[in-house]
Design a protein around this motif. Structure first.
Motif, PDB file in Angstrom:
ATOM      1  N   HIS A  77      -3.855  10.061 -13.456  1.00 22.76           N
ATOM      2  CA  HIS A  77      -2.794   9.125 -13.837  1.00 22.76           C
ATOM      3  C   HIS A  77      -2.834   7.871 -12.981  1.00 22.76           C
ATOM      4  O   HIS A  77      -2.763   6.744 -13.498  1.00 22.76           O
ATOM      5  N   LEU A  78      -2.949   8.048 -11.675  1.00 24.34           N
ATOM      6  CA  LEU A  78      -2.897   6.899 -10.768  1.00 24.34           C
ATOM      7  C   LEU A  78      -4.121   6.002 -10.928  1.00 24.34           C
ATOM      8  O   LEU A  78      -4.021   4.777 -10.779  1.00 24.34           O
ATOM      9  N   SER A  79      -5.260   6.585 -11.239  1.00 28.16           N
ATOM     10  CA  SER A  79      -6.472   5.787 -11.408  1.00 28.16           C
ATOM     11  C   SER A  79      -6.393   4.896 -12.643  1.00 28.16           C
ATOM     12  O   SER A  79      -7.098   3.875 -12.727  1.00 28.16           O
ATOM     13  N   ALA A  80      -5.537   5.262 -13.593  1.00 27.50           N
ATOM     14  CA  ALA A  80      -5.397   4.473 -14.819  1.00 27.50           C
ATOM     15  C   ALA A  80      -4.335   3.393 -14.709  1.00 27.50           C
ATOM     16  O   ALA A  80      -4.199   2.563 -15.611  1.00 27.50           O
ATOM     17  N   ARG A  81      -3.576   3.395 -13.610  1.00 32.16           N
ATOM     18  CA  ARG A  81      -2.523   2.396 -13.433  1.00 32.16           C
ATOM     19  C   ARG A  81      -3.115   1.013 -13.181  1.00 32.16           C
ATOM     20  O   ARG A  81      -4.187   0.877 -12.586  1.00 32.16           O
ATOM     21  N   THR A  82      -2.411  -0.007 -13.630  1.00 37.12           N
ATOM     22  CA  THR A  82      -2.792  -1.383 -13.332  1.00 37.12           C
ATOM     23  C   THR A  82      -1.622  -2.073 -12.658  1.00 37.12           C
ATOM     24  O   THR A  82      -0.463  -1.782 -12.932  1.00 37.12           O
ATOM     25  N   GLY A  83      -1.933  -2.993 -11.759  1.00 37.25           N
ATOM     26  CA  GLY A  83      -0.881  -3.703 -11.043  1.00 37.25           C
ATOM     27  C   GLY A  83      -0.230  -2.820  -9.995  1.00 37.25           C
ATOM     28  O   GLY A  83      -0.664  -1.696  -9.732  1.00 37.25           O
ATOM     29  N   GLY A  84       0.814  -3.365  -9.375  1.00 42.52           N
ATOM     30  CA  GLY A  84       1.547  -2.580  -8.397  1.00 42.52           C
ATOM     31  C   GLY A  84       0.806  -2.481  -7.079  1.00 42.52           C
ATOM     32  O   GLY A  84      -0.204  -3.152  -6.863  1.00 42.52           O
ATOM     33  N   PRO A  85       1.228  -1.603  -6.197  1.00 45.74           N
ATOM     34  CA  PRO A  85       0.619  -1.517  -4.877  1.00 45.74           C
ATOM     35  C   PRO A  85      -0.756  -0.849  -4.923  1.00 45.74           C
ATOM     36  O   PRO A  85      -1.098  -0.147  -5.861  1.00 45.74           O
ATOM     37  N   GLU A  86      -1.527  -1.083  -3.875  1.00 49.08           N
ATOM     38  CA  GLU A  86      -2.761  -0.326  -3.660  1.00 49.08           C
ATOM     39  C   GLU A  86      -2.385   1.132  -3.401  1.00 49.08           C
ATOM     40  O   GLU A  86      -1.464   1.410  -2.641  1.00 49.08           O
ATOM     41  N   ILE A  87      -3.078   2.065  -4.040  1.00 49.75           N
ATOM     42  CA  ILE A  87      -2.722   3.478  -3.925  1.00 49.75           C
ATOM     43  C   ILE A  87      -3.876   4.265  -3.341  1.00 49.75           C
ATOM     44  O   ILE A  87      -5.015   4.173  -3.818  1.00 49.75           O
ATOM     45  N   SER A  88      -3.577   5.032  -2.292  1.00 44.07           N
ATOM     46  CA  SER A  88      -4.541   5.955  -1.717  1.00 44.07           C
ATOM     47  C   SER A  88      -4.027   7.375  -1.935  1.00 44.07           C
ATOM     48  O   SER A  88      -2.840   7.631  -1.762  1.00 44.07           O
TER      49      SER A  88
ATOM     50  N   GLN B   8       0.836  -1.203   0.000  1.00 40.11           N
ATOM     51  CA  GLN B   8       0.000   0.000   0.000  1.00 40.11           C
ATOM     52  C   GLN B   8       0.865   1.246   0.000  1.00 40.11           C
ATOM     53  O   GLN B   8       1.857   1.332   0.740  1.00 40.11           O
ATOM     54  N   VAL B   9       0.496   2.225  -0.823  1.00 43.29           N
ATOM     55  CA  VAL B   9       1.188   3.508  -0.890  1.00 43.29           C
ATOM     56  C   VAL B   9       0.158   4.622  -0.751  1.00 43.29           C
ATOM     57  O   VAL B   9      -0.846   4.649  -1.470  1.00 43.29           O
ATOM     58  N   VAL B  10       0.411   5.528   0.172  1.00 37.54           N
ATOM     59  CA  VAL B  10      -0.406   6.726   0.317  1.00 37.54           C
ATOM     60  C   VAL B  10       0.343   7.885  -0.328  1.00 37.54           C
ATOM     61  O   VAL B  10       1.500   8.146   0.022  1.00 37.54           O
ATOM     62  N   VAL B  11      -0.294   8.556  -1.258  1.00 38.72           N
ATOM     63  CA  VAL B  11       0.309   9.688  -1.951  1.00 38.72           C
ATOM     64  C   VAL B  11      -0.324  10.968  -1.406  1.00 38.72           C
ATOM     65  O   VAL B  11      -1.536  11.158  -1.498  1.00 38.72           O
ATOM     66  N   SER B  12       0.506  11.821  -0.833  1.00 36.64           N
ATOM     67  CA  SER B  12       0.039  13.116  -0.324  1.00 36.64           C
ATOM     68  C   SER B  12       0.262  14.164  -1.401  1.00 36.64           C
ATOM     69  O   SER B  12       1.385  14.327  -1.898  1.00 36.64           O
ATOM     70  N   CYS B  13      -0.789  14.871  -1.779  1.00 36.95           N
ATOM     71  CA  CYS B  13      -0.661  15.843  -2.864  1.00 36.95           C
ATOM     72  C   CYS B  13      -1.518  17.069  -2.583  1.00 36.95           C
ATOM     73  O   CYS B  13      -2.313  17.105  -1.650  1.00 36.95           O
ATOM     74  N   GLY B  14      -1.334  18.071  -3.407  1.00 35.64           N
ATOM     75  CA  GLY B  14      -2.090  19.313  -3.291  1.00 35.64           C
ATOM     76  C   GLY B  14      -2.121  20.011  -4.625  1.00 35.64           C
ATOM     77  O   GLY B  14      -3.136  20.036  -5.321  1.00 35.64           O
ATOM     78  N   TYR B  15      -0.967  20.545  -5.040  1.00 38.06           N
ATOM     79  CA  TYR B  15      -0.847  21.261  -6.303  1.00 38.06           C
ATOM     80  C   TYR B  15      -1.116  20.319  -7.475  1.00 38.06           C
ATOM     81  O   TYR B  15      -0.519  19.240  -7.576  1.00 38.06           O
ATOM     82  N   LYS B  16      -2.040  20.702  -8.357  1.00 41.72           N
ATOM     83  CA  LYS B  16      -2.396  19.922  -9.549  1.00 41.72           C
ATOM     84  C   LYS B  16      -2.746  18.473  -9.192  1.00 41.72           C
ATOM     85  O   LYS B  16      -2.410  17.524  -9.923  1.00 41.72           O
ATOM     86  N   ALA B  17      -3.459  18.307  -8.099  1.00 41.35           N
ATOM     87  CA  ALA B  17      -3.794  16.958  -7.632  1.00 41.35           C
ATOM     88  C   ALA B  17      -4.609  16.176  -8.650  1.00 41.35           C
ATOM     89  O   ALA B  17      -4.507  14.947  -8.733  1.00 41.35           O
TER      90      ALA B  17
END
Length: 244
Positions: free
Chosen positions: A76-87, A61-70
């Motif tokens: 981009h992340l919603s279109a990814r396949t495979g890899g870790p679960e992303i929040s 699991q990876v949590v990505v903290s963002c703000g600018y141009k979120a």
């Protein structure tokens, strides 16, 4: 010194944070339309390299903290396949790096387990298993990965008679810098400021208490802070690919 919580130094760490919220003004014009983690180096966004590297080392699991141009990052992340679960956690207002870490940690699946953290503008490949074992052997609340400092200036080689022997462009120097990759025990999370920079508050206090450990990277590392770095890092990655 606080002892690490895991009973086995080789048990993998399975969760991580990526800080991707800064405006990265020094990376303009690349960041005029995207956050720094989405800047492409050698044809791929920085965050894709990071997610792939984390997944290869057992991170689930990876949590990505963002703000600018979120919204660019979210698409981009919603279109990814495979890899870790992303929040994705979006800061309503800038919290600073320490505040971003504290906020992002609220999205981790296991609040009582250790976690990696990465700045959103670093490219690196080294053994996270070795980092984890080193961290747990040394104890403490946090381990900071360190990289050799590469100066942006050229070095003049001078002999004892003041004769110039040659020039070395942007060499690695025998000093170490914070590489923007960390391994944290869960007890560190409430010590981060709600707003502000952990490097000027939390880290100095932990260092005074003997709770910080250093891990020197043996492998590729590159910070992508400026437009010049994008081009140079791209060349370095292309060369690594050619080497196989």
């Amino acid at each position: 010194m606080t002892s690490a919580t895991s009973p086995n130094p080789q048990t993998p760490v399975t969760q991580a944070l990526i800080l991707a919220g800064g405006q990265a003004t020094r990376l303009r014009p690349y960041t005029d339309t995207r956050p720094k983690a989405m800047v492409e180096v050698a044809g791929r966004p920085i965050i894709d390299y990071q997610l792939e590297w984390l997944a290869d080392h057992g991170v689930k699991q990876v949590v990505v903290s963002c703000g600018y141009k979120a919204e660019v990052l979210r698409e981009h992340l919603s279109a990814r396949t495979g890899g870790p679960e992303i929040s994705l956690l979006v800061e309503d207002e800038p919290l600073g790096r320490g505040g971003a870490l504290r906020y992002a940690a609220t999205g981790l699946n296991d609040q009582n387990a250790p976690y990696f953290a990465l700045n959103g503008d670093v490219l690196t490949w080294f053994s996270l298993a070795e980092l984890t074992e080193h961290h747990r052997t040394k104890g403490g609340l946090a381990t900071l990965a360190l990289a050799r400092f590469r100066t942006t200036w050229g070095i003049v080689d001078v002999d004892a008679d003041d004769r110039i022997e040659g020039f070395t462009q942007s060499p690695l120097l025998p000093v170490w810098i914070n590489a923007g990759v960390y391994l944290f025990e869960p007890a560190i999370t409430p010590l981060f400021p709600a707003r502000g920079d952990h490097e000027s508050s939390t880290f100095p206090e932990l260092a005074e208490d003997g709770e910080l450990t250093a891990y020197r990277i043996d492998g590729f590392w590159r910070g992508v802070d400026t437009a010049k770095d994008v081009k140079e890092a791209g060349g370095e990655i292309a060369a690594l690919r050619e080497q196989g």
